[in-house]
Motif scaffolding. Structure first.
Motif: not given
Length: 229
Positions: A65, A68, A90, A93-94, A96-98
């Protein structure tokens, strides 16, 4: 050499990753926690980070985080591959979403990790040295030279184009028709036997230089270049 930062508090994992990436031609820097990782990212600007999620202190997702959102003192698009024992959907996904570029679950194949590192670096931009490294195989596009374990392999222009193309797409299977299109720029006036003959010759030359069998035949489909373990 292209520098890879490996962030993991497990010495066995660090050793495994270090050995594989070093043999693949990368300079490897190891750290054991997220705080030091952020310091290294800011001060040394690695080409890519292999990042564990379960770290003492500052966790892996916090490191991701920070990069990014521009808080890590490095480019926000710094390539990051998550290497984690968490295999739940979960967490994946977190991550990759970050903004993780890839996510590999432990236990893992070191050779597959090296292939993913090469893939992510290709998407991020060309290797500054311009080399293609795959286990003992080293390809230098600028000079059209191919080396296996330090032994130079004498290839024709099309043989070089063939191995270079396969090496930039490790594990991906290509039909003879596709290879005719990519290497010879035509699948109309040349027959598929052209590909078969070139593969046979390249295999022979690489193995004569002491290399393992890397170009594999996928029965009924075509050919792929395997990543040596």
């Amino acid at each position: 050499m292209t520098r890879i930062l490996v962030v993991d508090d497990d010495p066995r994992i660090r050793s495994l990753v270090h050995r594989q990436l070093n043999e693949s031609g990368y300079e490897v820097v190891e750290v054991t926690d997220g705080r030091v990782a952020l310091e290294r990212i800011s001060g040394e600007t690695p080409a890519l980070v292999v990042l564990d999620l379960s770290l003492p202190g500052v966790g892996g997702l916090d490191v991701l985080r920070a990069v990014r959102t521009g808080q890590a003192g490095a480019a926000e698009d710094l390539p990051i591959i998550i290497l984690s024992g968490r295999d739940g959907e979960t967490d994946r996904i977190i991550g990759l979403d970050l903004g993780a570029d890839d996510y590999l679950v432990k236990p893992f194949s070191p050779a597959e990790l090296a292939a993913r590192v090469r893939s992510v670096l290709r998407r991020a931009g060309p290797d500054p040295a311009g080399f293609i490294v795959n286990g003992p195989l080293r390809i230098e596009p600028a000079t059209h030279e191919v080396w296996v374990g330090g032994v130079r392999v004498d290839l024709t222009a099309k043989e070089f184009d063939l191995i270079a193309f396969l090496a930039t797409h490790p594990r991906q299977v290509f039909t003879r028709h596709q290879l005719l299109h990519h290497i010879w720029k035509s699948a109309e006036w040349l027959g598929e036997a052209t590909v078969t003959e070139h593969v046979h010759r390249v295999r022979g030359k690489l193995e004569a230089a002491g290399g393992p069998r890397m170009i594999r035949t996928v029965r009924g489909v075509g050919y792929r270049l395997d990543v040596p373990a």
